[in-house]
Motif scaffolding. Structure first.
Motif, PDB file in Angstrom:
ATOM      1  N   LEU A 165       1.385  -1.128   0.149  1.00 24.37           N
ATOM      2  CA  LEU A 165       0.028   0.334  -0.013  1.00 24.37           C
ATOM      3  C   LEU A 165       0.827   1.492  -0.295  1.00 24.37           C
ATOM      4  CD1 LEU A 165      -2.686  -1.012   2.398  1.00 24.37           C
ATOM      5  CD2 LEU A 165      -2.402  -1.548   0.120  1.00 24.37           C
ATOM      6  N   ARG A 166       0.679   2.404  -0.967  1.00 20.06           N
ATOM      7  CA  ARG A 166       1.131   3.815  -0.386  1.00 20.06           C
ATOM      8  C   ARG A 166       0.783   4.418   0.629  1.00 20.06           C
ATOM      9  NH1 ARG A 166      -1.266   6.670  -6.005  1.00 20.06           N
ATOM     10  NH2 ARG A 166      -3.077   7.321  -4.961  1.00 20.06           N
ATOM     11  N   GLY A 167       1.679   5.059   1.450  1.00 18.48           N
ATOM     12  CA  GLY A 167       1.890   5.979   1.958  1.00 18.48           C
ATOM     13  C   GLY A 167       0.508   7.472   1.128  1.00 18.48           C
ATOM     14  N   GLN A 168       0.663   7.298  -0.181  1.00 19.20           N
ATOM     15  CA  GLN A 168       0.023   8.599   0.043  1.00 19.20           C
ATOM     16  C   GLN A 168      -1.946   8.892   0.764  1.00 19.20           C
ATOM     17  OE1 GLN A 168       2.226   6.957  -2.132  1.00 19.20           O
ATOM     18  NE2 GLN A 168       2.623   7.998  -4.164  1.00 19.20           N
ATOM     19  N   GLU A 169      -2.013   9.441   0.126  1.00 17.63           N
ATOM     20  CA  GLU A 169      -3.233   9.210   0.775  1.00 17.63           C
ATOM     21  C   GLU A 169      -4.675   9.517  -0.846  1.00 17.63           C
ATOM     22  OE1 GLU A 169      -6.079  13.085   2.403  1.00 17.63           O
ATOM     23  OE2 GLU A 169      -6.416  13.588   0.050  1.00 17.63           O
ATOM     24  N   GLU A 170      -5.245   8.354  -0.029  1.00 18.84           N
ATOM     25  CA  GLU A 170      -6.244   7.394  -1.268  1.00 18.84           C
ATOM     26  C   GLU A 170      -7.616   8.055  -1.006  1.00 18.84           C
ATOM     27  OE1 GLU A 170      -4.435   5.437  -3.343  1.00 18.84           O
ATOM     28  OE2 GLU A 170      -4.221   3.908  -2.545  1.00 18.84           O
ATOM     29  N   ARG A 171      -8.585   7.999  -2.491  1.00 21.92           N
ATOM     30  CA  ARG A 171      -9.326   8.986  -2.533  1.00 21.92           C
ATOM     31  C   ARG A 171     -10.368   7.921  -3.306  1.00 21.92           C
ATOM     32  NH1 ARG A 171      -8.755  15.033  -2.505  1.00 21.92           N
ATOM     33  NH2 ARG A 171     -10.640  14.456  -4.263  1.00 21.92           N
ATOM     34  N   VAL A 172     -11.716   7.922  -2.610  1.00 24.64           N
ATOM     35  CA  VAL A 172     -12.905   6.769  -3.762  1.00 24.64           C
ATOM     36  C   VAL A 172     -14.281   8.035  -3.144  1.00 24.64           C
ATOM     37  CG1 VAL A 172     -14.050   4.827  -3.387  1.00 24.64           C
ATOM     38  CG2 VAL A 172     -11.508   4.508  -2.696  1.00 24.64           C
ATOM     39  N   LYS A 173     -14.704   8.277  -4.469  1.00 25.02           N
ATOM     40  CA  LYS A 173     -15.343   8.762  -4.766  1.00 25.02           C
ATOM     41  C   LYS A 173     -16.998   7.697  -4.725  1.00 25.02           C
ATOM     42  CE  LYS A 173     -12.715  11.767  -6.753  1.00 25.02           C
ATOM     43  NZ  LYS A 173     -12.009  12.905  -7.839  1.00 25.02           N
ATOM     44  N   PHE A 174     -18.114   8.917  -4.400  1.00 20.19           N
ATOM     45  CA  PHE A 174     -19.827   8.231  -3.998  1.00 20.19           C
ATOM     46  C   PHE A 174     -20.273   9.477  -4.558  1.00 20.19           C
ATOM     47  CE2 PHE A 174     -17.274   5.312  -1.709  1.00 20.19           C
ATOM     48  CZ  PHE A 174     -17.902   4.250  -2.262  1.00 20.19           C
TER      49      PHE A 174
END
Length: 337
Positions: free
Chosen positions: A318-327
């Motif tokens: 898993l990468r250290g950057q913020e992950e963003r998932v949209k709904f």
């Protein structure tokens, strides 16, 4: 020399003016009586759950007779407090399981925010942080940022035995999002049992999950899994895969997801995922005979969950950057197929 331009009596002119004003007043009155005012005020709904049968009769949507409908739509608010309040107004107080709401978790930042784009307009963005987020305040092998319906939610957004429900929403995930070989769930249908009995599968395992997985041989994979729950001796059963397909089929663009489920021992489940850009269906699951019930009493139910719920057991994947998932635009319906 005679003239044809006779000056009318002043009284006649006054009567004409009065007649014209009276005629105009009668026309305005008639339009108002018919409800034709363009600026007529419509009182807002205090509860975001509608009952079509209470007004114009049950509505039919592709053979599905809608009996009730609830919707959760973003407004584009920049205030996390308003966003959380909006979610709870539909799903119930306590329906948010975000890291910033639990003591000892990642409380410094809001994990569900709102943004707007030209495709779907206002929408919700769920955030995940590999090194800061925990599971409801507990540091473990997983982290959670979800919204759900549960026992404090309105019964219109809970699935009881024998009921048929539809769930619709728009979904966006980046192809760059890192996945592990364990699990990253974005949608679940989960049972809530009033008993810990294994008589009918228990409620520990989700009935349905929509997940992303990193496969060593084939790369990233989109999966839809079904579980029948625990065995009578308390041992865990293996998931059955209703779908395994290329992760890239749904990434980097908005897709519409539609689910219909009948919650019964001999139930049914369908899921369609279509791209918004060209309306092409990339996932089409139809299971007309499938076990969709885990309950043992009339108090038990099935509830939906959305967000990011993922394993961090393989932290190096898993990468250290913020992950963003949209709904966007959640809709929950009950009705008759």
């Amino acid at each position: 020399m005679s003239s044809n331009n006779k000056k009318e009596n002043p009284l006649v002119e006054v009567l004409k003016v009065l007649f014209y004003f009276l005629l105009i007043a009668l026309v305005i009155s008639a339009l108002s009586a018919c409800g034709g005012g363009a600026n007529e005020a419509v009182p807002p709904q205090s509860i975001p759950i509608t009952d079509p049968s209470a007004s114009d009769g049950a509505q039919e949507d592709a053979g599905f007779i809608v009996e009730s409908e609830a919707s959760l739509r973003a407004t584009g608010s920049a205030s996390p407090a308003q966003t959380y309040s909006l979610i709870e107004s539909v799903f119930g107080e306590g329906s948010i399981e975000a890291p910033d709401l639990f003591t000892g978790d990642h409380v410094e930042t809001a994990h569900i925010i709102e943004e707007t784009d030209s495709t779907v307009g206002p929408h919700f963005v769920f955030l995940a942080h590999r090194d800061e987020d925990f599971n409801k305040g507990v540091q473990s092998d997983r982290q959670r940022n979800e919204i759900k319906t549960y026992d404090k939610s309105d019964s219109a957004v809970l699935g009881f035995e024998g009921e048929t429900m539809q769930f619709e929403w728009y979904f966006y995930v980046s192809s760059d999002m890192s996945l592990s070989s364990k699990f990253s769930h974005f949608f679940q249908l989960k049972a809530r049992n009033s008993s810990d009995s294994n008589e009918n599968g228990n409620d520990d395992q989700p009935v349905i999950t929509l997940s992303g997985v990193e496969k060593d041989s084939s790369g990233k994979e989109l999966q839809v899994r079904h579980s029948v729950g625990f065995n009578m001796d308390g041992s865990r059963t293996s998931d059955v895969y209703l779908l395994k397909t290329n992760w890239g089929d749904i990434t980097d663009e908005w897709v519409k997801i539609s689910v219909q489920a009948t919650f019964a021992e001999e139930g049914s489940f369908s899921m369609q995922i279509s791209r918004m850009e060209d309306n092409v269906t990339v996932v089409d699951i139809n299971e007309p005979h499938i076990d969709m019930w885990r309950g043992v009493s009339g108090e038990d139910f099935i509830r939906p969950k959305w967000g990011i719920y993922r394993s961090v057991a393989e932290l190096d994947k898993l990468r250290g950057q913020e992950e963003r998932v949209k709904f966007a635009d959640f809709v929950i319906r009950k009705g008759t197929p």
